[in-house]
Design a protein around this motif. Structure first.
Motif, PDB file in Angstrom:
ATOM      1  N   LYS A   1      48.175  17.464  -1.194  1.00 58.60           N
ATOM      2  CA  LYS A   1      48.750  18.805  -1.178  1.00 58.60           C
ATOM      3  C   LYS A   1      47.680  19.753  -0.676  1.00 58.60           C
ATOM      4  CE  LYS A   1      52.257  18.087  -4.785  1.00 58.60           C
ATOM      5  NZ  LYS A   1      52.591  18.570  -5.978  1.00 58.60           N
ATOM      6  N   LEU A   2      46.504  19.455  -0.361  1.00 58.97           N
ATOM      7  CA  LEU A   2      45.563  20.712  -0.105  1.00 58.97           C
ATOM      8  C   LEU A   2      45.399  20.919   1.555  1.00 58.97           C
ATOM      9  CD1 LEU A   2      42.901  19.691  -2.736  1.00 58.97           C
ATOM     10  CD2 LEU A   2      44.454  21.807  -2.755  1.00 58.97           C
ATOM     11  N   ASN A   3      46.190  20.210   2.394  1.00 67.06           N
ATOM     12  CA  ASN A   3      45.663  20.295   3.719  1.00 67.06           C
ATOM     13  C   ASN A   3      46.445  21.659   4.135  1.00 67.06           C
ATOM     14  OD1 ASN A   3      45.018  20.056   6.275  1.00 67.06           O
ATOM     15  ND2 ASN A   3      46.307  18.773   6.888  1.00 67.06           N
ATOM     16  N   VAL A   4      45.878  22.927   3.602  1.00 67.14           N
ATOM     17  CA  VAL A   4      46.339  24.329   3.993  1.00 67.14           C
ATOM     18  C   VAL A   4      45.136  25.207   4.139  1.00 67.14           C
ATOM     19  CG1 VAL A   4      48.446  24.066   2.396  1.00 67.14           C
ATOM     20  CG2 VAL A   4      46.471  24.842   1.226  1.00 67.14           C
TER      21      VAL A   4
ATOM     22  N   VAL B   1      21.934  28.517  -3.741  1.00 64.26           N
ATOM     23  CA  VAL B   1      23.156  29.073  -4.528  1.00 64.26           C
ATOM     24  C   VAL B   1      24.652  28.569  -3.686  1.00 64.26           C
ATOM     25  CG1 VAL B   1      24.299  31.422  -4.591  1.00 64.26           C
ATOM     26  CG2 VAL B   1      21.682  31.168  -4.677  1.00 64.26           C
ATOM     27  N   ALA B   2      24.686  28.678  -2.603  1.00 64.21           N
ATOM     28  CA  ALA B   2      25.784  28.336  -1.936  1.00 64.21           C
ATOM     29  C   ALA B   2      26.195  26.754  -2.508  1.00 64.21           C
ATOM     30  CB  ALA B   2      25.844  28.349  -0.361  1.00 64.21           C
ATOM     31  N   ALA B   3      25.433  25.822  -2.536  1.00 64.20           N
ATOM     32  CA  ALA B   3      25.460  24.575  -3.103  1.00 64.20           C
ATOM     33  C   ALA B   3      26.249  24.489  -4.280  1.00 64.20           C
ATOM     34  CB  ALA B   3      24.177  23.705  -2.892  1.00 64.20           C
ATOM     35  N   VAL B   4      25.565  25.185  -5.119  1.00 63.00           N
ATOM     36  CA  VAL B   4      26.080  25.292  -6.632  1.00 63.00           C
ATOM     37  C   VAL B   4      27.474  25.582  -6.385  1.00 63.00           C
ATOM     38  CG1 VAL B   4      25.596  26.409  -8.980  1.00 63.00           C
ATOM     39  CG2 VAL B   4      23.751  25.393  -7.641  1.00 63.00           C
ATOM     40  N   LEU B   5      27.862  26.695  -5.888  1.00 63.96           N
ATOM     41  CA  LEU B   5      29.143  27.316  -5.987  1.00 63.96           C
ATOM     42  C   LEU B   5      30.310  26.159  -5.163  1.00 63.96           C
ATOM     43  CD1 LEU B   5      28.504  31.089  -4.738  1.00 63.96           C
ATOM     44  CD2 LEU B   5      29.270  30.012  -7.132  1.00 63.96           C
ATOM     45  N   TYR B   6      29.990  25.563  -4.072  1.00 64.06           N
ATOM     46  CA  TYR B   6      30.685  24.613  -3.270  1.00 64.06           C
ATOM     47  C   TYR B   6      31.016  23.393  -4.089  1.00 64.06           C
ATOM     48  CZ  TYR B   6      31.006  26.801   1.292  1.00 64.06           C
ATOM     49  OH  TYR B   6      31.136  27.319   2.468  1.00 64.06           O
ATOM     50  N   ILE B   7      30.124  23.037  -4.943  1.00 61.06           N
ATOM     51  CA  ILE B   7      30.373  21.659  -5.442  1.00 61.06           C
ATOM     52  C   ILE B   7      31.110  21.932  -6.865  1.00 61.06           C
ATOM     53  CG2 ILE B   7      28.964  19.759  -7.058  1.00 61.06           C
ATOM     54  CD1 ILE B   7      26.953  20.251  -4.853  1.00 61.06           C
ATOM     55  N   GLY B   8      30.860  23.112  -7.223  1.00 56.97           N
ATOM     56  CA  GLY B   8      31.704  23.673  -8.525  1.00 56.97           C
ATOM     57  C   GLY B   8      33.131  23.751  -8.334  1.00 56.97           C
ATOM     58  N   LEU B   9      33.313  24.466  -7.248  1.00 63.05           N
ATOM     59  CA  LEU B   9      34.706  24.759  -7.017  1.00 63.05           C
ATOM     60  C   LEU B   9      35.363  23.740  -6.416  1.00 63.05           C
ATOM     61  CD1 LEU B   9      36.203  27.867  -5.025  1.00 63.05           C
ATOM     62  CD2 LEU B   9      36.391  25.690  -4.036  1.00 63.05           C
ATOM     63  N   SER B  10      34.816  22.642  -5.670  1.00 61.35           N
ATOM     64  CA  SER B  10      35.482  21.694  -5.079  1.00 61.35           C
ATOM     65  C   SER B  10      35.961  20.625  -6.262  1.00 61.35           C
ATOM     66  CB  SER B  10      34.520  20.710  -4.136  1.00 61.35           C
ATOM     67  OG  SER B  10      34.157  21.652  -3.003  1.00 61.35           O
ATOM     68  N   ALA B  11      34.984  20.425  -7.237  1.00 63.75           N
ATOM     69  CA  ALA B  11      35.547  19.624  -8.525  1.00 63.75           C
ATOM     70  C   ALA B  11      36.512  20.142  -9.304  1.00 63.75           C
ATOM     71  CB  ALA B  11      34.178  19.457  -9.309  1.00 63.75           C
ATOM     72  N   VAL B  12      36.575  21.527  -9.367  1.00 60.78           N
ATOM     73  CA  VAL B  12      37.680  21.926 -10.164  1.00 60.78           C
ATOM     74  C   VAL B  12      39.079  21.954  -9.232  1.00 60.78           C
ATOM     75  CG1 VAL B  12      38.786  24.055 -11.250  1.00 60.78           C
ATOM     76  CG2 VAL B  12      36.263  23.549 -11.585  1.00 60.78           C
ATOM     77  N   LEU B  13      39.025  22.170  -8.317  1.00 60.47           N
ATOM     78  CA  LEU B  13      40.122  22.233  -7.133  1.00 60.47           C
ATOM     79  C   LEU B  13      40.858  21.085  -7.076  1.00 60.47           C
ATOM     80  CD1 LEU B  13      41.754  24.162  -4.990  1.00 60.47           C
ATOM     81  CD2 LEU B  13      40.075  23.205  -3.177  1.00 60.47           C
ATOM     82  N   VAL B  14      40.116  19.983  -6.890  1.00 56.03           N
ATOM     83  CA  VAL B  14      40.935  18.740  -6.899  1.00 56.03           C
ATOM     84  C   VAL B  14      41.540  18.204  -8.162  1.00 56.03           C
ATOM     85  CG1 VAL B  14      39.815  17.762  -4.800  1.00 56.03           C
ATOM     86  CG2 VAL B  14      38.695  17.498  -6.645  1.00 56.03           C
ATOM     87  N   GLY B  15      40.842  18.848  -9.251  1.00 52.70           N
ATOM     88  CA  GLY B  15      41.390  18.278 -10.685  1.00 52.70           C
ATOM     89  C   GLY B  15      42.300  19.029 -11.052  1.00 52.70           C
ATOM     90  N   VAL B  16      43.058  20.257 -10.343  1.00 46.29           N
ATOM     91  CA  VAL B  16      43.931  21.075 -10.432  1.00 46.29           C
ATOM     92  C   VAL B  16      45.187  20.730  -9.581  1.00 46.29           C
ATOM     93  CG1 VAL B  16      45.117  23.342 -10.434  1.00 46.29           C
ATOM     94  CG2 VAL B  16      42.886  22.867 -11.240  1.00 46.29           C
ATOM     95  N   VAL B  17      44.917  20.413  -8.293  1.00 50.18           N
ATOM     96  CA  VAL B  17      46.042  19.994  -7.510  1.00 50.18           C
ATOM     97  C   VAL B  17      45.820  18.714  -6.879  1.00 50.18           C
ATOM     98  CG1 VAL B  17      47.183  20.831  -5.196  1.00 50.18           C
ATOM     99  CG2 VAL B  17      45.844  22.522  -6.723  1.00 50.18           C
ATOM    100  N   PRO B  18      46.777  18.040  -6.836  1.00 44.17           N
ATOM    101  CA  PRO B  18      46.616  16.664  -6.156  1.00 44.17           C
ATOM    102  C   PRO B  18      46.032  16.756  -4.674  1.00 44.17           C
ATOM    103  CG  PRO B  18      48.679  16.819  -7.255  1.00 44.17           C
ATOM    104  CD  PRO B  18      48.106  18.183  -7.177  1.00 44.17           C
ATOM    105  N   TYR B  19      45.084  15.864  -4.417  1.00 46.95           N
ATOM    106  CA  TYR B  19      44.609  16.120  -2.888  1.00 46.95           C
ATOM    107  C   TYR B  19      45.445  15.884  -1.609  1.00 46.95           C
ATOM    108  CZ  TYR B  19      44.839  11.200  -1.949  1.00 46.95           C
ATOM    109  OH  TYR B  19      45.292   9.698  -1.760  1.00 46.95           O
TER     110      TYR B  19
ATOM    111  N   LEU C   1      40.935  21.061   2.857  1.00 43.84           N
ATOM    112  CA  LEU C   1      40.936  19.956   4.209  1.00 43.84           C
ATOM    113  C   LEU C   1      40.282  18.652   4.094  1.00 43.84           C
ATOM    114  CD1 LEU C   1      40.433  22.797   7.131  1.00 43.84           C
ATOM    115  CD2 LEU C   1      42.442  21.868   6.239  1.00 43.84           C
ATOM    116  N   ILE C   2      39.089  18.813   3.637  1.00 45.42           N
ATOM    117  CA  ILE C   2      38.368  17.677   3.391  1.00 45.42           C
ATOM    118  C   ILE C   2      38.999  16.732   2.389  1.00 45.42           C
ATOM    119  CG2 ILE C   2      36.160  16.563   2.587  1.00 45.42           C
ATOM    120  CD1 ILE C   2      34.619  19.181   3.861  1.00 45.42           C
ATOM    121  N   ALA C   3      39.196  17.203   1.347  1.00 43.36           N
ATOM    122  CA  ALA C   3      40.034  16.411   0.373  1.00 43.36           C
ATOM    123  C   ALA C   3      41.028  15.710   0.785  1.00 43.36           C
ATOM    124  CB  ALA C   3      40.257  17.099  -1.209  1.00 43.36           C
TER     125      ALA C   3
END
Length: 476
Positions: free
Chosen positions: A286-289, A266-284, A52-54
């Motif tokens: 298309k992510l409003n789902v 712990v949460a911060a590490v997981l959030y930042i890592g997942l976000s970086a990979v997610l927008v690298g895989v899917v054009p931003y 949603l943020i992306a």
């Protein structure tokens, strides 16, 4: 005979009333608190908000929004840690503000926090519904038409009724009514499962990252990063729920700061890592789902992993529902104990030592919200309540240190960099609140007006703290 003073800002006593035994069982350890915090933080946000943020605010720079949000949250977490180790009581920010600023401010904040917990549970239930439907589809299964038509779509599109979201919220209420020890055990197992699933997603998807998807990095400009950070707060509200558990913790002066800070890191590490990979895989764009992580794996044709992630998301969001519902019920318990809400909300089951009535009332209301309110609207309503609490707790540290009533209390943790850290945290929270949409402020204003009506018509007349003050004043 003169008129009786209003005493709108009467403060809760700290040496007497605050430390009386309430009947809540003390069963939680530092590990339980940490997993509780991770359970609330890593789940709703990590499976919903990055997309949603992306798409709406930050573009591929979404990870920067999470960095900003976690920095502000970390400052607030330090303030929460000092309060929770000084005043280890149910009610979190509401109780802290009652002791420092007085009843009227505490009521307004407590009312805002009720909205935070209600809307947090509702939004997670909506996404839970969507991921549940994805999981069934992965096995070639479909819900009956009555459920399938609305499940996971009512909250996103604003149409229909999300029956699945309603049902899961009520199931969680039933689990919590059985006791906190049993709920904590279930939560611990689920937290481990969902962390493994998040790591699985990152490990698979990182090989499909396309550098072109990071361009442009900031399509909405620098302002979009800060607007995204305001929404990203939704993802980190779990440590606030941890502080509501103070009265059920063994050695809270030591364990509360550990649970709050460790879960946030712990949460911060997981959030930042997942976000970086997610927008690298899917054009931003298309992510409003409601299920962006599963979408990413489907696009790279890792359908088996999408099924596993959907299962992990369901498990993860179930822990969020448990912890945030728990936080909401303990907040209602604390407010009703002070007489500002009806007393039946504080009554404990003699066997489970759980406020069963308020657990079910909270579950029913949040389930109805989940069934009908759009998810993007719910997320921002969560944020404004959260940010207002963070702001008041942060500035409250300054008044806590200066109040002579707290000088002799044993405080196991103190905010470093005082008074700069609390003041910076306060200012940062106010700034992020200013970045929220006009709709959010309008809805929040309506919620506050309703709260004022409740306070004037019931809370003011039934306040236990003011009644005790009146008796003491009369005796003199």
């Amino acid at each position: 005979m003169g008129r009786r003073p209003l005493h709108l800002f009467v403060k809760k006593a700290v040496q007497t009333d605050l430390y009386q035994k309430t009947g809540l069982a003390k069963t939680l350890t530092a590990f339980s608190l940490t997993t509780m915090g991770i359970g609330a933080i890593v789940g709703s946000g990590i499976f919903i908000t990055p997309g949603l943020i992306a798409a709406k605010y930050a573009g591929p720079g979404v990870m920067l929004s999470f960095v900003i949000a976690v920095v502000v949250c970390a400052l607030a977490a330090l303030c929460y840690s000092e309060f929770s180790s000084t005043i280890p009581l149910a009610g979190s920010a509401y109780t802290y503000v009652y002791a420092v600023f007085g009843e009227f401010i505490a009521w307004l904040l407590g009312w805002a926090l009720i909205s935070e917990y209600l809307f947090a549970v509702s939004s997670v239930a909506v996404s839970w519904s969507s991921y549940f439907q994805n999981l069934l589809a992965g096995f070639g299964l479909k819900l009956p038409a009555f459920f399938q038509a609305a499940a996971g779509t009512a909250g996103v599109k604003g149409g229909g009724v999300d029956i699945i979201a309603l049902i899961i919220t009520l199931i969680v209420a039933g689990l919590l009514s059985q006791g906190i020890r049993e709920s904590a055990k279930v939560n611990n197992v689920m937290v481990i499962v969902k962390i493994l699933v998040i790591l699985l997603f990152i490990g698979i998807a990182v090989f499909y990252v396309r550098p072109a998807n990071y361009q442009p990095l900031l399509p909405f400009g620098t302002q979009g990063i800060f607007k995204g950070a305001a929404v990203a707060f939704y993802a980190y509200i779990g440590f606030d729920a941890v502080s509501t558990a103070s009265e059920e913790v063994k050695n809270p002066k030591r364990n509360m700061p550990i649970g709050i800070i460790a879960s946030l890191l712990v949460a911060a590490v997981l959030y930042i890592g997942l976000s970086a990979v997610l927008v690298g895989v899917v054009p931003y764009t298309k992510l409003n789902v409601a299920d962006p992580v599963a979408l990413a794996l489907n696009l790279i044709h890792q359908n088996w992993a999408a099924g596993v992630v959907s299962l992990g998301a369901i498990v993860g969001m179930t822990t969020v529902l448990i912890v945030m519902s728990y936080g909401g019920t303990r907040l209602l318990f604390a407010i009703s104990r002070d007489g500002l809400l009806p007393r039946p909300l504080m009554r404990l089951n003699p066997k489970t030592q759980v406020p069963v009535a308020n657990t079910w009332i909270f579950g029913i209301i949040s389930s109805l919200f989940a069934a009908v309110i759009p998810i993007d609207k719910i997320a921002e309503l969560v944020n404004i309540g959260t940010l207002s609490a963070f702001a008041m707790v942060s500035i409250g540290i300054v008044f806590l240190r200066r109040d002579a009533r707290f000088k002799n209390l044993d405080t196991a943790f103190k905010v470093p960099g005082y008074p700069v850290v609390p003041l910076v945290s306060f200012g940062a929270c106010l700034y992020l609140m200013s970045q929220l949409q006009a709709f959010t402020w309008e809805a929040f204003g309506i919620w506050v007006v309703i709260g004022l009506i409740v306070y004037v018509s019931y809370g003011y007349r039934h306040s236990r703290v003011r009644r005790e003050l009146t008796i003491n004043t009369t005796d003199r």
